[in-house]
Motif scaffolding. Structure first.
Motif, PDB file in Angstrom:
ATOM      1  N   GLY A 163       0.817  -1.208   0.000  1.00  0.00           N
ATOM      2  CA  GLY A 163       0.000   0.000   0.000  1.00  0.00           C
ATOM      3  C   GLY A 163       0.850   1.258   0.000  1.00  0.00           C
ATOM      4  O   GLY A 163       1.747   1.440  -0.822  1.00  0.00           O
ATOM      5  N   ARG A 164       0.592   2.118   0.982  1.00  0.00           N
ATOM      6  CA  ARG A 164       1.295   3.401   1.034  1.00  0.00           C
ATOM      7  C   ARG A 164       2.694   3.284   1.615  1.00  0.00           C
ATOM      8  O   ARG A 164       3.447   4.258   1.607  1.00  0.00           O
ATOM      9  CB  ARG A 164       0.469   4.400   1.869  1.00  0.00           C
ATOM     10  CG  ARG A 164      -0.811   4.844   1.160  1.00  0.00           C
ATOM     11  CD  ARG A 164      -1.687   5.670   2.074  1.00  0.00           C
ATOM     12  NE  ARG A 164      -2.277   4.856   3.135  1.00  0.00           N
ATOM     13  CZ  ARG A 164      -3.068   5.338   4.077  1.00  0.00           C
ATOM     14  NH1 ARG A 164      -3.337   6.626   4.110  1.00  0.00           N
ATOM     15  NH2 ARG A 164      -3.589   4.527   4.988  1.00  0.00           N
ATOM     16  N   LYS A 165       3.059   2.110   2.140  1.00  0.00           N
ATOM     17  CA  LYS A 165       4.412   1.924   2.659  1.00  0.00           C
ATOM     18  C   LYS A 165       5.347   1.593   1.489  1.00  0.00           C
ATOM     19  O   LYS A 165       5.184   0.571   0.824  1.00  0.00           O
ATOM     20  CB  LYS A 165       4.440   0.791   3.693  1.00  0.00           C
ATOM     21  CG  LYS A 165       3.688   1.117   4.977  1.00  0.00           C
ATOM     22  CD  LYS A 165       3.914   0.019   6.002  1.00  0.00           C
ATOM     23  CE  LYS A 165       3.269   0.361   7.336  1.00  0.00           C
ATOM     24  NZ  LYS A 165       1.810   0.219   7.318  1.00  0.00           N
ATOM     25  N   ARG A 166       6.331   2.415   1.254  1.00  0.00           N
ATOM     26  CA  ARG A 166       7.204   2.235   0.094  1.00  0.00           C
ATOM     27  C   ARG A 166       8.060   0.971   0.224  1.00  0.00           C
ATOM     28  O   ARG A 166       8.323   0.296  -0.762  1.00  0.00           O
ATOM     29  CB  ARG A 166       8.118   3.454  -0.091  1.00  0.00           C
ATOM     30  CG  ARG A 166       7.405   4.697  -0.557  1.00  0.00           C
ATOM     31  CD  ARG A 166       8.377   5.832  -0.751  1.00  0.00           C
ATOM     32  NE  ARG A 166       9.412   5.478  -1.736  1.00  0.00           N
ATOM     33  CZ  ARG A 166      10.537   6.159  -1.911  1.00  0.00           C
ATOM     34  NH1 ARG A 166      10.808   7.191  -1.139  1.00  0.00           N
ATOM     35  NH2 ARG A 166      11.401   5.781  -2.826  1.00  0.00           N
ATOM     36  N   HIS A 167       8.512   0.696   1.452  1.00  0.00           N
ATOM     37  CA  HIS A 167       9.456  -0.398   1.638  1.00  0.00           C
ATOM     38  C   HIS A 167       9.090  -1.231   2.858  1.00  0.00           C
ATOM     39  O   HIS A 167       8.428  -0.764   3.769  1.00  0.00           O
ATOM     40  CB  HIS A 167      10.884   0.133   1.812  1.00  0.00           C
ATOM     41  CG  HIS A 167      11.391   0.915   0.637  1.00  0.00           C
ATOM     42  ND1 HIS A 167      11.665   2.271   0.694  1.00  0.00           N
ATOM     43  CD2 HIS A 167      11.649   0.519  -0.635  1.00  0.00           C
ATOM     44  CE1 HIS A 167      12.087   2.672  -0.488  1.00  0.00           C
ATOM     45  NE2 HIS A 167      12.077   1.642  -1.311  1.00  0.00           N
ATOM     46  N   MET A 168       9.550  -2.481   2.841  1.00  0.00           N
ATOM     47  CA  MET A 168       9.473  -3.397   3.981  1.00  0.00           C
ATOM     48  C   MET A 168      10.840  -4.067   4.089  1.00  0.00           C
ATOM     49  O   MET A 168      11.747  -3.785   3.305  1.00  0.00           O
ATOM     50  CB  MET A 168       8.365  -4.430   3.796  1.00  0.00           C
ATOM     51  CG  MET A 168       8.485  -5.244   2.526  1.00  0.00           C
ATOM     52  SD  MET A 168       7.371  -6.662   2.468  1.00  0.00           S
ATOM     53  CE  MET A 168       8.272  -7.866   3.480  1.00  0.00           C
TER      54      MET A 168
END
Length: 220
Positions: free
Chosen positions: A208-213
């Motif tokens: 989603g809105r999280k660019r990275h994990m």
């Protein structure tokens, strides 16, 4: 059983009053779980009988439901082992309400509902234990070695205790050779803690809105 965690609700999404953070993505918590914790740990390709998942932060139990569903879809024989570390467990009614938002896992949620509130239970294809208390104290006492870690505490900015270098070192120490860990956060200090624990750390596209994990692997 410890005191139950108090909640606010945004629609059918539970929000921790203690940490002022939602328990799962306001976009789609189940899709986030599948992206971060299942795909992030290379599942189901790595599943095998007796596969051990360990988790920091049980929350609503959604990660367990998604993992067991994938286990069953894959047709693996034997039991999935799932150990979760949780300081502030939800009440059974709150867990049931939160899980009801996800029709796709409704059958498994209904099957497991009678077991919420138990620290251990076992069914044909699942062995479950919840270790209650501060993971900084309980994880060092755990005798297990995980094949996959779900690092799912509240955000590092709001729940720093679950992301300290010392706790990441314990995560690394409780990983089998070749094991993986995955988390939704790409915070630099979390990544550095995992590297310091001897893990090979990779930044991946987030949900989603999280660019990275983040994914971490223990060398075999």
């Amino acid at each position: 059983m410890a005191d139950h965690h108090s909640l606010d609700w945004r629609g059918e999404t539970p929000v921790s009053t203690r940490f002022d953070d939602p328990y799962f993505s306001l976009e789609n918590g189940l899709d986030e779980t599948r992206h971060v914790f299942l795909q992030g740990n290379g599942l189901p390709d790595r599943f095998c009988g007796g596969f051990q998942i360990a988790e920091l932060g049980f929350g609503t139990g959604l990660n367990l439901l998604a993992a067991l569903q994938l286990w069953r879809q894959t047709g693996i024989t034997g039991q999935l082992r799932f150990t979760t570390f949780e300081a502030f467990p939800l009440s059974a009614p709150d867990m049931t309400r939160a899980q009801a938002a996800f029709d796709d896992v409704a059958e498994i949620a209904s099957e497991l509902a009678p077991h919420w509130g138990k620290n251990t239970f076992e069914i044909a294809d699942l062995w479950f234990e919840m270790v209650e208390g501060d993971a900084r104290e309980t994880l060092p006492q755990w005798q297990g070695k995980a094949d996959a870690w779900f690092l799912d505490g509240f955000s590092p900015a709001k729940n720093p205790e679950l992301w300290s270098p010392e706790l990441m070192a314990e995560v690394g120490a409780h990983m089998a050779p070749g094991a993986s860990a995955a988390t939704y956060t790409a915070a630099g200090h979390v990544r550095r803690g995992l590297v310091a624990a001897g893990l090979e750390v990779t930044r991946l596209p987030g949900y989603g809105r999280k660019r990275h994990m983040t994914r971490a692997i223990k060398p075999a």
